[in-house]
Design a protein around this motif. Structure first.
Motif, PDB file in Angstrom:
ATOM      1  N   PRO A  53       3.799   2.461   1.476  1.00  9.88           N
ATOM      2  CA  PRO A  53       3.986   1.894   0.130  1.00  9.88           C
ATOM      3  C   PRO A  53       4.377   0.422   0.136  1.00  9.88           C
ATOM      4  O   PRO A  53       4.184  -0.273  -0.865  1.00  9.88           O
ATOM      5  CB  PRO A  53       5.115   2.756  -0.456  1.00  9.88           C
ATOM      6  N   GLN A  54       4.913  -0.086   1.264  1.00 14.81           N
ATOM      7  CA  GLN A  54       5.347  -1.477   1.338  1.00 14.81           C
ATOM      8  C   GLN A  54       4.275  -2.416   1.896  1.00 14.81           C
ATOM      9  O   GLN A  54       4.470  -3.631   1.921  1.00 14.81           O
ATOM     10  CB  GLN A  54       6.597  -1.600   2.211  1.00 14.81           C
ATOM     11  N   VAL A  55       3.150  -1.868   2.352  1.00 18.39           N
ATOM     12  CA  VAL A  55       2.079  -2.723   2.877  1.00 18.39           C
ATOM     13  C   VAL A  55       1.439  -3.455   1.695  1.00 18.39           C
ATOM     14  O   VAL A  55       0.885  -2.824   0.788  1.00 18.39           O
ATOM     15  CB  VAL A  55       1.019  -1.896   3.628  1.00 18.39           C
ATOM     16  N   PRO A  56       1.459  -4.796   1.667  1.00 15.58           N
ATOM     17  CA  PRO A  56       1.044  -5.535   0.470  1.00 15.58           C
ATOM     18  C   PRO A  56      -0.431  -5.917   0.419  1.00 15.58           C
ATOM     19  O   PRO A  56      -0.859  -6.538  -0.555  1.00 15.58           O
ATOM     20  CB  PRO A  56       1.911  -6.796   0.551  1.00 15.58           C
ATOM     21  N   CYS A  57      -1.210  -5.574   1.445  1.00  8.42           N
ATOM     22  CA  CYS A  57      -2.576  -6.087   1.539  1.00  8.42           C
ATOM     23  C   CYS A  57      -3.588  -4.956   1.682  1.00  8.42           C
ATOM     24  O   CYS A  57      -3.219  -3.799   1.909  1.00  8.42           O
ATOM     25  CB  CYS A  57      -2.683  -7.033   2.738  1.00  8.42           C
ATOM     26  N   PRO A  58      -4.874  -5.264   1.552  1.00 12.94           N
ATOM     27  CA  PRO A  58      -5.916  -4.242   1.753  1.00 12.94           C
ATOM     28  C   PRO A  58      -5.903  -3.690   3.171  1.00 12.94           C
ATOM     29  O   PRO A  58      -5.604  -4.406   4.132  1.00 12.94           O
ATOM     30  CB  PRO A  58      -7.214  -5.001   1.468  1.00 12.94           C
ATOM     31  N   VAL A  59      -6.230  -2.409   3.299  1.00 11.88           N
ATOM     32  CA  VAL A  59      -6.205  -1.710   4.586  1.00 11.88           C
ATOM     33  C   VAL A  59      -7.512  -0.958   4.788  1.00 11.88           C
ATOM     34  O   VAL A  59      -8.019  -0.296   3.872  1.00 11.88           O
ATOM     35  CB  VAL A  59      -5.031  -0.708   4.656  1.00 11.88           C
ATOM     36  N   GLN A  91      -3.587   3.891  -1.857  1.00 10.28           N
ATOM     37  CA  GLN A  91      -4.243   3.634  -3.140  1.00 10.28           C
ATOM     38  C   GLN A  91      -3.285   3.755  -4.314  1.00 10.28           C
ATOM     39  O   GLN A  91      -3.596   3.303  -5.418  1.00 10.28           O
ATOM     40  CB  GLN A  91      -5.425   4.586  -3.309  1.00 10.28           C
ATOM     41  N   ALA A  92      -2.110   4.329  -4.079  1.00  5.43           N
ATOM     42  CA  ALA A  92      -1.117   4.472  -5.149  1.00  5.43           C
ATOM     43  C   ALA A  92      -0.203   3.253  -5.261  1.00  5.43           C
ATOM     44  O   ALA A  92       0.649   3.192  -6.153  1.00  5.43           O
ATOM     45  CB  ALA A  92      -0.265   5.715  -4.904  1.00  5.43           C
ATOM     46  N   ARG A  93      -0.380   2.271  -4.394  1.00  6.88           N
ATOM     47  CA  ARG A  93       0.470   1.083  -4.456  1.00  6.88           C
ATOM     48  C   ARG A  93       0.240   0.341  -5.775  1.00  6.88           C
ATOM     49  O   ARG A  93      -0.902   0.151  -6.206  1.00  6.88           O
ATOM     50  CB  ARG A  93       0.171   0.167  -3.274  1.00  6.88           C
ATOM     51  N   PRO A  94       1.316  -0.077  -6.446  1.00  7.89           N
ATOM     52  CA  PRO A  94       1.191  -0.737  -7.755  1.00  7.89           C
ATOM     53  C   PRO A  94       0.263  -1.944  -7.747  1.00  7.89           C
ATOM     54  O   PRO A  94      -0.451  -2.191  -8.724  1.00  7.89           O
ATOM     55  CB  PRO A  94       2.633  -1.158  -8.069  1.00  7.89           C
ATOM     56  N   ALA A  95       0.236  -2.697  -6.661  1.00  5.81           N
ATOM     57  CA  ALA A  95      -0.593  -3.905  -6.609  1.00  5.81           C
ATOM     58  C   ALA A  95      -2.079  -3.589  -6.723  1.00  5.81           C
ATOM     59  O   ALA A  95      -2.877  -4.462  -7.086  1.00  5.81           O
ATOM     60  CB  ALA A  95      -0.321  -4.670  -5.312  1.00  5.81           C
ATOM     61  N   PHE A  96      -2.447  -2.332  -6.416  1.00  2.02           N
ATOM     62  CA  PHE A  96      -3.868  -1.958  -6.450  1.00  2.02           C
ATOM     63  C   PHE A  96      -4.136  -0.841  -7.466  1.00  2.02           C
ATOM     64  O   PHE A  96      -5.119  -0.116  -7.349  1.00  2.02           O
ATOM     65  CB  PHE A  96      -4.324  -1.524  -5.053  1.00  2.02           C
ATOM     66  N   SER A  97      -3.251  -0.715  -8.452  1.00  2.00           N
ATOM     67  CA  SER A  97      -3.384   0.367  -9.433  1.00  2.00           C
ATOM     68  C   SER A  97      -4.652   0.250 -10.264  1.00  2.00           C
ATOM     69  O   SER A  97      -5.250   1.257 -10.647  1.00  2.00           O
ATOM     70  CB  SER A  97      -2.154   0.387 -10.355  1.00  2.00           C
ATOM     71  N   LYS A  98      -5.102  -0.987 -10.531  1.00  2.00           N
ATOM     72  CA  LYS A  98      -6.310  -1.166 -11.327  1.00  2.00           C
ATOM     73  C   LYS A  98      -7.581  -0.937 -10.523  1.00  2.00           C
ATOM     74  O   LYS A  98      -8.627  -0.626 -11.088  1.00  2.00           O
ATOM     75  CB  LYS A  98      -6.323  -2.568 -11.943  1.00  2.00           C
ATOM     76  N   ASN A  99      -7.495  -1.114  -9.221  1.00  2.00           N
ATOM     77  CA  ASN A  99      -8.664  -0.936  -8.357  1.00  2.00           C
ATOM     78  C   ASN A  99      -8.223  -0.349  -7.016  1.00  2.00           C
ATOM     79  O   ASN A  99      -8.164  -1.058  -6.010  1.00  2.00           O
ATOM     80  CB  ASN A  99      -9.384  -2.270  -8.154  1.00  2.00           C
ATOM     81  N   PRO A 100      -7.915   0.960  -6.973  1.00  2.00           N
ATOM     82  CA  PRO A 100      -7.417   1.583  -5.749  1.00  2.00           C
ATOM     83  C   PRO A 100      -8.354   1.415  -4.558  1.00  2.00           C
ATOM     84  O   PRO A 100      -7.901   1.281  -3.421  1.00  2.00           O
ATOM     85  CB  PRO A 100      -7.285   3.060  -6.140  1.00  2.00           C
TER      86      PRO A 100
END
Length: 372
Positions: free
Chosen positions: A291-297, A321-330
């Motif tokens: 959950p703390q990884v901030p970048c694409p994987v 895919q549940a990370r807030p930063a990618f909520s609009k485009n998991p």
């Protein structure tokens, strides 16, 4: 009453000491004496072949950095044809469990540099061209520190641009845990990753067998207690046949791991690892950092993987895919390359071609502007 309490405490202490002594004696006795011992693992052998190497795709130079007090060796691969006229993007790479940079990673390096990206490939302390004692100590959290030290060195000493992390097997977990703690990482490639043994313990028991896990636990206890009390660490094989006293001994390991070991391993590598890993690996849980990884994987996974069970991959994808930063485009936050292969197939044809094509395109997408 005072003397009674003191006598009771003394008796309890004596009993505990006797039980610990008995446990130590039993642990030392249960493991055959003809297993690998510390004398079988050579001292660090300094390397001399540090001259630059050039190919059609890259120029390789040798550099050094400090991690945990040890002088670590790294290879810097600069592309002959950079992908951009701006700062060249770089992929920081570290190998998997007890492996080192001269173990069958040149195909990955060649593909990445051919695509115009630089590569910084390093050895952990105690392996390959890196100094550090004891040799062949595998420790997840410490290897994460080594990745962080490598990143700091790259940023200070080399004029590269955007940065990606690449790891495989055990280091597939390291790069995720490192990205969770490090700012400025553009993306992560995690290949057949180690994520969390506790969460997939039933798969581990099924693949290894109860007997093998018990043997590894006894060997780990002998290593920890022997080193602590007697100054005598204990080694087992890194890989071997099923039933051997080794860390990686499922049916695919003898041919799979043995297939990428260099014919003349750098630094005097031996098929031996400190047995304490049999216990400490249970406490290393990169999955918790997702959950703390901030970048694409990008996750690359084999459905028949007997070492890093595929059952963890859907959970990992869900967490990423549940990370807030990618909520609009998991889908932008996590991609999966799912293959019908085992743990070591990803290094060889026919699976390697799919793996390297997927990884290269993912890295280009996130490291090179205009390649989307």
């Amino acid at each position: 009453h005072f003397f009674a309490r003191m006598a009771s405490k003394f008796l309890r202490f004596t009993l505990k000491a006797a039980l610990c002594g008995g446990a130590v004696t039993a642990t030392m006795a249960v493991i055959p004496p003809d297993q690998i011992t510390v004398t079988d693992v050579p001292e660090f052998q300094p390397v001399s072949d540090t001259a630059p190497v050039s190919t059609a795709d890259y120029t390789r130079t040798t550099t050094y950095f400090k991690s945990r007090g040890a002088k670590c060796e790294a290879w810097v691969f600069t592309p002959q044809k950079p992908a951009t006229s701006e700062q060249v993007p770089v992929v920081v790479m570290g190998h998997g469990l007890a492996a080192q940079k001269d173990f069958n990673l040149e195909k990955f390096v060649a593909a990445f540099t051919k695509a115009g990206m630089a590569v910084f490939l390093f050895d952990y302390p105690g392996f390959g061209g890196s100094e550090g004692k004891p040799r062949n100590l595998v420790d997840g959290p410490r290897h994460v520190q080594d990745f962080q030290a490598a990143i700091e060195h790259v940023r200070k000493e080399h004029k590269f641009g955007r940065m990606a992390l690449w790891g495989t097997s055990f280091s597939g977990g390291h790069v995720l845990a490192t990205a969770a703690k490090t700012s400025g990482v553009a993306c992560v490639v995690s290949q057949v990753p180690f994520l969390d043994m506790q969460r997939c313990i039933l798969d581990v028991v099924r693949n290894y067998g109860v007997g093998q896990l018990c043997r590894l636990s006894c060997a780990a206890a002998k290593d920890i207690l022997g080193d602590l009390l007697l100054g005598k660490p204990y080694y087992v094989k890194i890989y071997g046949q099923p039933g051997e006293w080794g860390m990686l001994c499922t049916p695919e390991c003898q041919e799979g791991y043995g297939g990428f070991v260099s014919k003349s391993p750098r630094g005097g590598w031996e098929n031996a690892v400190l047995a304490r890993l049999g216990l400490t690996i249970m406490l290393y849980r990169p999955y918790a950092t997702l959950p703390q990884v901030p970048c694409p994987v990008l996750l690359v996974a084999g459905e028949q993987d007997s070492l890093c069970p595929f059952s963890m991959i859907p959970r990992a994808m869900q967490a990423l895919q549940a990370r807030p930063a990618f909520s609009k485009n998991p889908a932008e936050g996590a991609e999966l390359c799912q293959l019908s292969c085992n743990h070591f197939d990803v290094y060889n044809s026919p699976w390697f071609e799919t793996v390297i094509d997927t990884e290269t395109k993912f890295l280009q997408k996130h490291l090179i502007r205009g390649s989307h």
